[in-house]
Design a protein around this motif. Sequence first.
Motif, PDB file in Angstrom:
ATOM      1  N   HIS A  63      -3.931 -41.172 -12.468  1.00 18.98           N
ATOM      2  CA  HIS A  63      -2.750 -41.142 -12.129  1.00 18.98           C
ATOM      3  C   HIS A  63      -2.567 -41.422 -10.405  1.00 18.98           C
ATOM      4  O   HIS A  63      -3.560 -41.816  -9.767  1.00 18.98           O
ATOM      5  CB  HIS A  63      -2.263 -39.480 -12.040  1.00 18.98           C
ATOM      6  CG  HIS A  63      -2.300 -39.199 -13.106  1.00 18.98           C
ATOM      7  ND1 HIS A  63      -2.627 -37.796 -13.684  1.00 18.98           N
ATOM      8  CD2 HIS A  63      -1.759 -39.972 -14.618  1.00 18.98           C
ATOM      9  CE1 HIS A  63      -2.305 -37.679 -15.134  1.00 18.98           C
ATOM     10  NE2 HIS A  63      -2.030 -38.779 -15.539  1.00 18.98           N
ATOM     11  N   VAL A  64      -1.302 -42.006 -10.119  1.00 26.68           N
ATOM     12  CA  VAL A  64      -1.070 -42.378  -8.793  1.00 26.68           C
ATOM     13  C   VAL A  64      -0.203 -41.383  -8.181  1.00 26.68           C
ATOM     14  O   VAL A  64       0.939 -41.252  -8.548  1.00 26.68           O
ATOM     15  CB  VAL A  64      -0.403 -43.859  -8.962  1.00 26.68           C
ATOM     16  CG1 VAL A  64       0.108 -44.070  -7.565  1.00 26.68           C
ATOM     17  CG2 VAL A  64      -1.544 -44.712  -9.515  1.00 26.68           C
ATOM     18  N   GLY A  65      -0.688 -40.835  -6.920  1.00 20.95           N
ATOM     19  CA  GLY A  65       0.026 -39.771  -6.146  1.00 20.95           C
ATOM     20  C   GLY A  65       0.777 -40.392  -4.757  1.00 20.95           C
ATOM     21  O   GLY A  65       1.588 -39.974  -4.490  1.00 20.95           O
ATOM     22  N   CYS A  66      -0.027 -41.249  -4.507  1.00 26.75           N
ATOM     23  CA  CYS A  66       0.318 -41.778  -3.092  1.00 26.75           C
ATOM     24  C   CYS A  66       0.199 -43.454  -2.971  1.00 26.75           C
ATOM     25  O   CYS A  66       1.022 -43.929  -2.057  1.00 26.75           O
ATOM     26  CB  CYS A  66      -0.259 -41.228  -2.072  1.00 26.75           C
ATOM     27  SG  CYS A  66      -2.121 -41.543  -1.777  1.00 26.75           S
ATOM     28  N   GLU A  67      -0.591 -44.002  -3.356  1.00 23.39           N
ATOM     29  CA  GLU A  67      -0.728 -45.468  -3.620  1.00 23.39           C
ATOM     30  C   GLU A  67      -1.206 -45.644  -2.094  1.00 23.39           C
ATOM     31  O   GLU A  67      -1.153 -46.883  -1.672  1.00 23.39           O
ATOM     32  CB  GLU A  67       0.235 -46.361  -3.769  1.00 23.39           C
ATOM     33  CG  GLU A  67       0.301 -46.618  -5.384  1.00 23.39           C
ATOM     34  CD  GLU A  67       1.509 -47.643  -5.711  1.00 23.39           C
ATOM     35  OE1 GLU A  67       1.281 -48.494  -6.317  1.00 23.39           O
ATOM     36  OE2 GLU A  67       2.686 -47.204  -5.399  1.00 23.39           O
ATOM     37  N   GLY A  69      -4.471 -44.348  -0.686  1.00 18.97           N
ATOM     38  CA  GLY A  69      -5.648 -43.676  -0.611  1.00 18.97           C
ATOM     39  C   GLY A  69      -5.906 -42.431  -0.028  1.00 18.97           C
ATOM     40  O   GLY A  69      -6.902 -42.001   0.255  1.00 18.97           O
ATOM     41  N   VAL A  70      -5.012 -41.303   0.002  1.00 19.19           N
ATOM     42  CA  VAL A  70      -5.214 -40.305   0.646  1.00 19.19           C
ATOM     43  C   VAL A  70      -5.372 -39.032  -0.539  1.00 19.19           C
ATOM     44  O   VAL A  70      -5.855 -38.252  -0.285  1.00 19.19           O
ATOM     45  CB  VAL A  70      -4.060 -39.912   1.298  1.00 19.19           C
ATOM     46  CG1 VAL A  70      -3.982 -38.150   2.078  1.00 19.19           C
ATOM     47  CG2 VAL A  70      -3.907 -40.906   2.764  1.00 19.19           C
ATOM     48  N   CYS A  71      -4.504 -39.190  -1.581  1.00 17.82           N
ATOM     49  CA  CYS A  71      -4.361 -37.907  -2.578  1.00 17.82           C
ATOM     50  C   CYS A  71      -5.449 -37.775  -3.457  1.00 17.82           C
ATOM     51  O   CYS A  71      -5.974 -36.826  -3.820  1.00 17.82           O
ATOM     52  CB  CYS A  71      -3.112 -37.956  -3.241  1.00 17.82           C
ATOM     53  SG  CYS A  71      -2.912 -39.200  -4.592  1.00 17.82           S
ATOM     54  N   GLY A  72      -6.043 -38.990  -3.836  1.00 15.02           N
ATOM     55  CA  GLY A  72      -7.059 -38.882  -4.671  1.00 15.02           C
ATOM     56  C   GLY A  72      -6.939 -38.842  -6.177  1.00 15.02           C
ATOM     57  O   GLY A  72      -7.843 -38.949  -7.216  1.00 15.02           O
ATOM     58  N   ALA A  73      -5.764 -38.602  -6.296  1.00 17.15           N
ATOM     59  CA  ALA A  73      -5.288 -38.551  -7.824  1.00 17.15           C
ATOM     60  C   ALA A  73      -5.868 -39.899  -8.848  1.00 17.15           C
ATOM     61  O   ALA A  73      -5.971 -39.626  -9.949  1.00 17.15           O
ATOM     62  CB  ALA A  73      -3.987 -38.446  -7.880  1.00 17.15           C
ATOM     63  N   CYS A  74      -5.947 -40.994  -8.154  1.00 17.02           N
ATOM     64  CA  CYS A  74      -6.340 -42.280  -8.916  1.00 17.02           C
ATOM     65  C   CYS A  74      -7.626 -42.568  -8.804  1.00 17.02           C
ATOM     66  O   CYS A  74      -8.279 -43.537  -9.298  1.00 17.02           O
ATOM     67  CB  CYS A  74      -5.674 -43.428  -8.138  1.00 17.02           C
ATOM     68  SG  CYS A  74      -6.491 -43.631  -6.409  1.00 17.02           S
ATOM     69  N   ARG A  84     -11.101 -45.099  -4.971  1.00 17.22           N
ATOM     70  CA  ARG A  84      -9.585 -44.993  -5.040  1.00 17.22           C
ATOM     71  C   ARG A  84      -9.258 -46.131  -5.672  1.00 17.22           C
ATOM     72  O   ARG A  84      -9.161 -47.124  -5.135  1.00 17.22           O
ATOM     73  CB  ARG A  84      -9.056 -44.631  -3.892  1.00 17.22           C
ATOM     74  CG  ARG A  84      -9.496 -43.928  -2.620  1.00 17.22           C
ATOM     75  CD  ARG A  84      -8.923 -42.411  -3.345  1.00 17.22           C
ATOM     76  NE  ARG A  84      -8.928 -41.390  -2.060  1.00 17.22           N
ATOM     77  CZ  ARG A  84      -9.548 -40.216  -2.161  1.00 17.22           C
ATOM     78  NH1 ARG A  84     -10.373 -39.955  -3.201  1.00 17.22           N
ATOM     79  NH2 ARG A  84      -9.043 -39.352  -1.283  1.00 17.22           N
ATOM     80  N   CYS A  86      -6.295 -47.051  -6.407  1.00 17.04           N
ATOM     81  CA  CYS A  86      -5.076 -47.627  -5.663  1.00 17.04           C
ATOM     82  C   CYS A  86      -5.316 -48.371  -4.647  1.00 17.04           C
ATOM     83  O   CYS A  86      -4.697 -49.178  -3.984  1.00 17.04           O
ATOM     84  CB  CYS A  86      -4.090 -46.526  -5.364  1.00 17.04           C
ATOM     85  SG  CYS A  86      -4.697 -45.526  -3.751  1.00 17.04           S
TER      86      CYS A  86
HETATM   87  S1  FES Z   1      -2.938 -42.580  -5.444  1.00 15.49           S
HETATM   88 FE1  FES Z   1      -3.351 -41.291  -3.832  1.00 15.49          FE
HETATM   89  S2  FES Z   1      -5.404 -41.925  -3.441  1.00 15.49           S
HETATM   90 FE2  FES Z   1      -4.674 -43.283  -4.782  1.00 15.49          FE
END
Ligand code: FES
Lengths: 186, 812
Positions: A63-67, A69-74, A84, A86
């Motif tokens: 998943h993509v939460g921020c694009e 590099g902060v959230c880590g969802a990807c 990451r 993204c």
């Molecule tokens: S989408 Fe948030 S770190 Fe990659």
Amino acid sequence: MATQRVRIRRSTPPFNPSEAPEEPEELLEITLRVNGTEHDLEVPGRRLLSDALRHDLGLTGTHVGCEHGVCGACTVLVDGRPSRSCLMFAATAQGHEITTVEGLARPDGTLGPVQQAFVECHGLQCGFCTPGFLTTITAYLEENPDPTQEEAREAIAGNLCRCTGYQNIVRSVCRAAELRREGEQQ
Amino acid sequence: MSTRSVGDRVQRKEDPRLVSGQGHYLDDLSQHALAAAFVRSPHAHARITDIDVSGALDVQGVVAVWTWEDLDQTHEAAGQPLPMLIPHPSITAPFTAYALAKETVHHVGEAVAMVVATDRYLAEDAAQRVRVEYEVLPAVVGVETARAAEHLVHEGAPGNVGAYFEQELGEPGPRIDAAPHVLELDLDIQRSASMPLEGKGVAARWDPELRMLRMHSSTQTATGLRAAVAAKLGLSLSQVEVIVPDVGGGFGVKINHPWPEEICVAAAALRMQTEIKWVEDRREHFISSAHERQMLQHVRVGFDDDGVILGMEADVWHDHGAYLPYGVIVPLNTVTHIPGPYRLKNFRVSFTSLYTTTVIVTPYRGAGRPQAAFLMERTMDAIAAELGLDRTAVRSANFIQPQEFPWDIGMLLQDGRLGIYDSGDFPASLDKLKALIGWEEFEAYREQARAEGRQVGIGLGCYVEGTGAGPYEGAHIEVETSGRINVATGLTTQGQGHQTVFAQIVADELGVPLDDVHVTTGDTRAMAYSVGTWGSRGAVMSGNAMLLTARKLKERALRIAADALEANPDDLEIVDGIISVRGAPEATIPLRTVAVLANPLRYAFDESAKAATQFGGKADETKPPIPEEDRPGLEETQFFSPVRTTFANGMHAAIVETDPQTAEITVLRYAVVHDCGPMLNPMIVEGQVYGGVAQGIGGALYEKMEYDADGQLLNASFMDFLMPFSTEVPHIETDHLETPSPLNPLGIKGAGEAGTIPVAAAIASAISDAEGFAVTRMPISPSDLWHLRASRRTDRTDRTDRTDQTDQTEES
Ligand code: FES
Ligand code: FES
């Protein structure tokens, strides 16, 4: 006050044949090895690995939460290390072994230890951040198979979850470690 | 023997799918749709003088570029401002946005044009090539600037006031004036936001053959969106279907609807007879979705020597941003929740809700209640400090007592219905909390810490929360002939475990295995009547609808089974999906066979169908195949509509350490006592509390939207807007009290938002206790605290010269 506006095209290009549209983007032919399978694809050089996985290969578990590099969802594993997706171009991932959440199940298709632990410990709510946690923790337990609570908390400190408040994710890390050890003994 | 699962820590049915990457979130769908991207205003306030889209049209792959005129041409209503969803008598100037800006923009990020292309990257490229010329107008940022009203956000909103509300109970003024002690406080809460990890998104497909619009949206209300889109596009309701897939968190921001993008994407799909998808990126979410929390508060309170409040006045000024599409739910919740667990009979309260040129406000977890708890709990602490009393003693002196329920607060709530507390036991909750955190032992711990050169403090925060508001929710249950039980509610879900708890309720009531029950949420095809998921109402509303529906279905199943077994329905029971005569275990019929009997068939398409055909089973030739007033199929629908809102409540306590040098703030311990009535699934309730507290910690210590004076949001990324990671959230100790609500058959009260509500109040209380002066502004960062300390040192120096100065909010 009157607003001046240019008329708008609603059909497919070209809008004005006398003006040549921009050059189409150059495509690169690459091969991505994901969860043990090789995929040949053509992508623009700027295509993010996250988008290539999700939209070109249909592996939408990542998943993509921020694009940014902060959230880590990807997070996916690149040669076993959490990365990451993204922040990586698909083309850069060529020649590396990529593991996504879809690749974390046991060979017989049942849930892997980290996945199982999340189910047991209520380590997820909406589940959007979860694939990033699962991949991160899978790699972490390779390095530290028997973490303390504090170490577990530290291990997940690079991933954001807006739902669970982390307590149950910390428990999931410790439970996953247990399940791994039980699995080895069998 | 089937076992009851309600009340057990049942593992979630949705999880195996979600942990294996098989979730279906919005962006996982419509992979081949055209992609939309939006051109957004770079100015907080400006008049649009020209839009030139020609550069965008040159980008290979661009299919269309839309501005306001295109919406207007699609349907007249699409060119009109978005609806004011929840009108309220207090609203004096109702302004809502156009789906694409018409002449003026009122915040950075407002949508001005939409680009549709074959690919998201290309759509974004093209969006950058749309040239918009603006005549910049003065920005209005923050409550104070809005209140000063040197510039107006909307010409039709004098003083920038969108709404004003005032209510008076008893005779607060004279009671305060006559009180032995009087205090005044000024408090300040900053902007934060729901910030779900999945942003918003919508996909719309126009089917030209069926003449139907099918929409998927990451929304908290499928039915609301459906009705709004149908109205805006001039379609009949039956031409629009809305399906809500897995949603990656909502916390309030996804309850607003229709979002501009939902209208634009649907309108373009209709006009272009195609499928279009838009998925919000993180920056867009920051500058074009919604925020919450910002409020200035003023309190005047009179009390006696025991700290009993004799009269109180509270005025709050709320910053609701550029438009008011969701009405005044947030400040209305604030003012109606100020009384909290306390007797407040002489009380005047007002809110002024102000326009600013910033992102709009919609409810964010707690929806105005954290501000109420902050106001009241800071007041309680101030009273305790003034009198030199223990902070818990002052609260005890004011608590509504258990025998005083139902307690009428004398105000109408946000649902327009009476605010009457249904159940609770505040003294018992406080006792549990004091035991859990070790309130009595804290002074010894403080001494010990002091000896080590450490500075610690303890604090608490109490609250009540109106939960489970109406008007209604429904459930539909059908038993398939395979024994599979399909359950639907129109309510949407964003991670609260609805698929599990609703299945628990149905499985228990019907007497079937949990695994046989399959729950669908938020699909207007399966249940077209629903309100939405907000305000801790899911379990109360849909849960009770499930119970009522299952009861009705069971009654019907037993009636049919009684005929087949030649028994009395009252003697029958269902255990593990098998209906039997109590005490005569050999006379049985499976529920799935009753489903066969309930639906006489002509065609034998499988084995169970064969049994249901005219030559399959035994028939009573004297009666029609379906008795009068009955109908085919084993299914039922019921709705639950309560007379009024339930009230959950709780109390939190925190122990913090503040670094004497760096002013770093660490939460050492955090304890929660929570009362939402009987818990359907304690594991899920605790999960909601943990998640709520984490968001509360964010609001107390980190989360703040930093706007500059020009209305630019300076921290519109996860790099700069700080949300807590695992290392910032303490371990949370919980205890529960279960006082059942008399207002619904399950006796439950909502639990979704509770964890967030008193956190800022409890943390402020603890920091104040550690520092010896009152914290009146949240969130508080280490540098804020450092500056507070410094300014107090200067203050104290000043004060030696000017002894008339008093700080009435000071705490010891
Ligand atoms: S989408 Fe948030 S770190 Fe990659
Ligand atoms: S479970 Fe929703 S963001 Fe983590």
